[in-house]
Write a protein that holds these residues in place. Structure first.
Motif, mmCIF file in Angstrom:
data_model
loop_
_atom_site.group_PDB
_atom_site.id
_atom_site.type_symbol
_atom_site.label_atom_id
_atom_site.label_comp_id
_atom_site.label_asym_id
_atom_site.label_seq_id
_atom_site.Cartn_x
_atom_site.Cartn_y
_atom_site.Cartn_z
ATOM 1 N N SER A 110 -19.158 5.283 -6.615
ATOM 2 C CA SER A 110 -20.217 6.348 -6.569
ATOM 3 C C SER A 110 -19.288 8.278 -5.601
ATOM 4 N N GLY A 111 -18.548 7.619 -4.323
ATOM 5 C CA GLY A 111 -17.382 8.724 -4.229
ATOM 6 C C GLY A 111 -17.718 8.519 -2.404
ATOM 7 N N TRP A 112 -18.146 6.874 -2.215
ATOM 8 C CA TRP A 112 -19.031 6.669 -1.167
ATOM 9 C C TRP A 112 -18.224 5.744 -0.877
ATOM 10 N N TRP A 113 -16.383 5.713 -0.357
ATOM 11 C CA TRP A 113 -16.368 4.510 -0.586
ATOM 12 C C TRP A 113 -16.133 3.765 0.927
ATOM 13 N N ASP A 114 -15.566 5.033 1.795
ATOM 14 C CA ASP A 114 -15.045 5.028 3.728
ATOM 15 C C ASP A 114 -16.262 4.088 3.942
ATOM 16 N N ARG A 115 -17.618 5.140 3.789
ATOM 17 C CA ARG A 115 -18.701 5.057 4.600
ATOM 18 C C ARG A 115 -19.346 4.263 4.142
ATOM 19 N N ALA A 116 -19.174 3.563 3.081
ATOM 20 C CA ALA A 116 -19.178 2.317 2.450
ATOM 21 C C ALA A 116 -18.615 0.756 3.064
ATOM 22 N N MET A 117 -16.877 1.470 2.613
ATOM 23 C CA MET A 117 -16.562 0.167 3.954
ATOM 24 C C MET A 117 -16.928 -0.126 5.336
ATOM 25 N N ILE A 118 -17.159 1.460 6.319
ATOM 26 C CA ILE A 118 -17.477 0.865 7.413
ATOM 27 C C ILE A 118 -19.315 0.111 7.802
ATOM 28 N N THR A 119 -19.719 0.882 6.730
ATOM 29 C CA THR A 119 -20.926 -0.343 6.966
ATOM 30 C C THR A 119 -20.839 -2.005 6.705
ATOM 31 N N VAL A 120 -19.704 -2.159 5.824
ATOM 32 C CA VAL A 120 -19.031 -3.912 5.217
ATOM 33 C C VAL A 120 -18.426 -4.015 6.715
ATOM 34 N N TYR A 121 -17.763 -3.264 7.369
ATOM 35 C CA TYR A 121 -17.079 -3.327 8.976
ATOM 36 C C TYR A 121 -18.696 -4.335 9.855
ATOM 37 N N THR A 122 -19.506 -3.690 9.600
ATOM 38 C CA THR A 122 -20.348 -3.711 10.847
ATOM 39 C C THR A 122 -21.105 -5.006 10.590
ATOM 40 N N LYS A 169 0.825 -0.872 -0.055
ATOM 41 C CA LYS A 169 0.089 -0.200 0.050
ATOM 42 C C LYS A 169 1.010 1.296 0.091
ATOM 43 N N LEU A 170 2.328 1.173 0.970
ATOM 44 C CA LEU A 170 2.774 2.530 0.498
ATOM 45 C C LEU A 170 3.528 3.003 -0.508
ATOM 46 N N ALA A 171 3.359 1.973 -1.665
ATOM 47 C CA ALA A 171 4.458 2.140 -2.379
ATOM 48 C C ALA A 171 3.286 2.234 -4.138
ATOM 49 N N LEU A 172 1.789 2.051 -3.163
ATOM 50 C CA LEU A 172 0.795 2.490 -4.434
ATOM 51 C C LEU A 172 0.925 3.742 -4.329
ATOM 52 N N PRO A 173 -0.197 4.479 -5.906
ATOM 53 C CA PRO A 173 0.123 5.719 -6.378
ATOM 54 C C PRO A 173 -1.439 5.792 -5.331
ATOM 55 N N ASP A 174 -1.409 7.147 -5.137
ATOM 56 C CA ASP A 174 -3.113 7.613 -4.912
ATOM 57 C C ASP A 174 -3.728 7.258 -5.605
ATOM 58 N N GLY A 175 -3.764 7.038 -6.540
ATOM 59 C CA GLY A 175 -4.862 6.206 -7.222
ATOM 60 C C GLY A 175 -5.343 4.642 -7.276
ATOM 61 N N ARG A 223 -7.239 5.233 -2.506
ATOM 62 C CA ARG A 223 -8.638 5.419 -3.041
ATOM 63 C C ARG A 223 -9.011 6.037 -4.675
ATOM 64 N N PRO A 224 -9.870 5.703 -4.922
ATOM 65 C CA PRO A 224 -10.582 6.576 -6.146
ATOM 66 C C PRO A 224 -10.366 7.190 -5.801
ATOM 67 N N PRO A 225 -9.596 7.528 -6.952
ATOM 68 C CA PRO A 225 -9.291 8.817 -7.648
ATOM 69 C C PRO A 225 -10.507 9.480 -8.382
ATOM 70 N N ASP A 226 -10.657 10.882 -8.239
ATOM 71 C CA ASP A 226 -11.397 12.119 -8.698
ATOM 72 C C ASP A 226 -12.258 10.900 -9.795
ATOM 73 N N TRP A 227 -10.957 10.965 -11.156
ATOM 74 C CA TRP A 227 -11.940 11.015 -12.270
ATOM 75 C C TRP A 227 -12.655 8.983 -12.648
ATOM 76 N N LEU A 228 -12.676 8.220 -11.611
ATOM 77 C CA LEU A 228 -13.454 7.473 -11.204
ATOM 78 C C LEU A 228 -14.114 7.297 -10.562
ATOM 79 N N VAL A 229 -14.163 9.126 -10.181
ATOM 80 C CA VAL A 229 -15.365 9.315 -9.224
ATOM 81 C C VAL A 229 -16.959 10.289 -10.020
ATOM 82 N N TRP A 230 -18.104 9.672 -10.322
ATOM 83 C CA TRP A 230 -18.751 10.024 -11.238
ATOM 84 C C TRP A 230 -19.940 10.322 -10.481
ATOM 85 N N PRO A 231 -20.483 12.209 -11.144
ATOM 86 C CA PRO A 231 -21.679 12.708 -10.229
ATOM 87 C C PRO A 231 -23.170 12.167 -10.185
ATOM 88 N N PHE A 232 -22.844 10.786 -10.139
ATOM 89 C CA PHE A 232 -24.545 10.085 -9.924
ATOM 90 C C PHE A 232 -25.335 11.303 -9.923
#
Length: 654
Positions: free
Chosen positions: A455-467, A35-41, A44-53
């Protein structure tokens, strides 16, 4: 050469799936470790991947609402529905609307419920139905309960009619069914709040909004049961109708629908229960009644009063469930030709006489007409005392458990989920899909969670997944052994399944009461509510799976000298596993629904954002969040269904 090529390639096909799955698992592990060596894209989903649904949904809704003028149609429909709601409100609790005849005395409604119970299934159901309304009146909860029932009485028939209409269309037209089935899959996996937001935008808030969202929410099961019932009509029955000269309409009205009666009435049962569940939750959009009162009491942490309201909701749920189920299995009674009108309608005559007697008595004795708050009973004080004693006694345990779960389990698990690169999660899910169902399932997993990333809600979705993941794990540790224990004998299985049936009638709000009482308002309470809600289908399907194992297989194991434990682990469980996995599937869906509902007591997942979208009437955001939850459930449903079908074929069960 062709034969040699065929022989050489034949063994590679079954081996290619695990090899590819292993490669994907290894790739996911490498992405996580690096992870530490990975590019930011890739983290976490990069800005170009997040669509304004959300913006697109809002634009579509604005066009439909304003440019096409649909809001005028929906408001006109809502006003018409409100006039019907005014009638039931006037009759049940005296709202000052036409026909200005109400309120009907509570004793008359109680005796009516008792007579309906008797007509459907005898004295036991009659006593239970009648005493339910006696409890409501005696506890001073009559108006709240009637506010709830006045909406159900209107919403349930409308839902049944729409379900029959759309289900019949789906049964007749393969093209329509091709469009309808995916919509039903999504609709039945959407959380409750996702239905409320568009209704608030188009209708507003209040009883009429609660009725409309209840209708929309409860239609899908009726559609499915209508299609199932009509598909199961034997061809011999239809041929007999043709030979009798019946037209298409006559065949449908007098042959197909009566033959599908049991499935249709099961659909009616599901509609009624869905209506009660949504009416209680519609308190979030201003729906008056028991749900609104329970929400206010829970927010004020008034446990005793909350339990009183909770008991009333549970009694109503069980009563409606028992009555509708008994109606589904009750066969029509055909009297001999020439039977007098009085004998054919004797229960109706008895009911009319009892109504007249109790109405007259209510004029003489006002307590039979209405029990005021001063005369009402209350268990709040003793319940509060009991709860205080229980909380005080268990406080050292609950405090330690809350500390342990939050510090050593929930926070590390949440942080671990949030730490994972989204690319590693997507590749891992593809690996799981490939291992279970090959390329198609891998693409399904990528598609569902890829859309969540977009969708742009990756982190919130992961919290839901963990619960949900942790709650389903704990529910499995509870439900699986309990199901095995319950399957040991027929009597024990019937008793446990009866408890499961009863618990499944409870609206989800009810499960919040005990966990808030014990743990307060925090993530542990949310997980506790989800565990309680999700354990029920695990127990049910474990029992049904183990009890459904063919006796011949068990006898063969006994004859080979296997012990009861060996028979369980080597025969019963392998054969019952496909059915048990259906319970796991339902447990995940129940968990997703409960996590979203429990958000109002404090979480940081998709449910919290959905409640914010509801409060701001943001349709686009609400639909995006609801679809994110739906995609999680649909992915799990796909994987479990594919695995269970493969397992059944391997065992020769299908």
């Amino acid at each position: 050469m062709t034969v040699a090529a065929t022989n050489a390639s034949a063994p590679m096909r079954p081996q290619s799936r695990p090899r590819m799955a292993q490669f994907l698992f290894a790739a996911a592990l490498c992405l996580a470790v690096a992870k530490l060596a990975l590019p930011d894209g890739l983290v976490r989903p990069p800005d170009w991947l997040v669509w304004p649904f959300a913006d697109w949904f809002n634009a579509v809704f604005s066009f439909i609402r304003d440019d096409l003028g649909l809001i005028h149609v929906t408001r006109a429909f809502a006003d018409g529905l409100e006039s019907v709601l005014d009638v039931t409100a006037n009759l049940l609790y005296g709202k000052n609307r036409w026909p200005r005849l109400g309120p009907i005395p509570w004793s008359v409604i109680a005796i009516t419920a008792a007579m309906i119970g008797y007509a459907i299934n005898g004295w036991r159901l009659a006593a239970f139905a009648g005493l339910t309304f006696v409890w409501i009146a005696a506890m001073g909860q009559w108006q709240w309960a009637m506010e709830t029932l006045s909406v159900i009485i209107v919403a349930a028939p409308v839902s049944v009619f729409l379900g029959l209409l759309l289900g019949t269309m789906g049964w007749k037209s393969a093209r329509f069914r091709l469009v309808l089935n995916p919509l039903l899959n999504v609709a039945q996996s959407l959380p409750h709040f996702a239905y409320m937001i568009p209704v608030v935008v188009f209708i507003g808030v209040g009883a009429k909004a609660g009725a409309i969202v209840t209708i929309i929410f409860s239609v899908p099961p009726m559609i499915r049961m209508t299609m199932l019932g009509l598909q199961k009509v034997p061809s011999e029955v239809v041929e007999a109708g043709h030979m009798a000269g019946a037209t298409r309409w006559q065949l449908l009205r007098h042959v197909r629908l009566p033959t599908a009666r049991t499935e249709l009435l099961v659909g009616v049962n599901q509609v009624i229960m869905q209506c009660l569940a949504m009416v209680v939750l519609a308190s979030f959009i201003g729906m008056p009644g028991l749900g609104q009162k329970l929400l206010q009491l829970l927010q004020a942490l008034k446990i005793g009063r909350s339990i009183e309201i909770g008991i009333t909701i549970v009694l109503l749920a069980i009563m409606l469930d028992r009555c509708s189920k008994a109606w589904a299995v009750k066969q029509p009674v055909h009297l001999e030709k020439g039977t007098s009108w009085l004998m054919r309608h004797k229960l109706l005559v008895i009911w009319a006489a009892l109504v007249a007697v109790f109405w007259a008595l209510s004029l003489v004795f006002p307590i039979l007409h209405e029990i005021g708050r001063r005369d009402a009973l209350s268990l709040a004080a003793p319940l509060d005392a009991i709860m205080d004693w229980i909380i005080g006694t268990l406080d050292p345990v609950t405090q330690w458990l809350r500390w342990f779960l939050i510090v050593w389990v929930l926070i590390p698990l949440r942080d671990g989920m949030l730490w994972l690169p989204f690319s590693a999660v997507l590749v891992f899910l593809m690996a799981v899909g490939w291992a279970i169902g090959g390329k198609r399932s891998a693409l399904v997993c990528l598609g569902y969670f890829g859309l969540i990333a977009m969708s742009g809600w990756w982190d919130r979705a992961m919290i839901t997944v963990y619960t949900v993941t942790f709650a389903v794990f704990i529910a499995t540790l509870i439900g699986f052994p309990l199901g095995i224990w319950g399957s040991r004998s027929k009597a024990r299985a019937q008793a446990v399944l009866l408890v499961c049936d009863t618990l499944q009638t409870f609206p989800s709000f009810i499960y919040l009461i005990p966990v808030i009482m014990l743990f307060g308002v925090n993530d542990v309470a949310v997980v506790g509510a989800v565990v309680l809600f999700a354990a029920v289908p695990l127990v049910r399907y474990t029992i049904e799976g183990l009890r459904g194992v063919p006796e011949a297989q068990i006898e063969a194991a006994d004859m080979s000298g296997a012990t009861r434990r060996q028979t369980l682990w080597s025969v019963r469980l392998p054969l019952a596993l496909p059915t048990i996995m259906v319970g796991v599937n339902q447990s995940v869906m129940f968990s997703l629904f409960m996590v979203i509902i429990a958000a109002f007591i404090g979480t940081q997942d998709l449910g919290q954002e959905m409640q914010r979208a509801l409060s701001s009437s943001d349709v686009g955001k609400g639909l995006v969040l609801g679809l994110a939850v739906s995609f999680m459930g649909l992915m799990v449903d796909h994987l479990i269904t594919v695995w269970a079908n493969r397992r059944r074929r391997a065992l020769g069960l299908s």
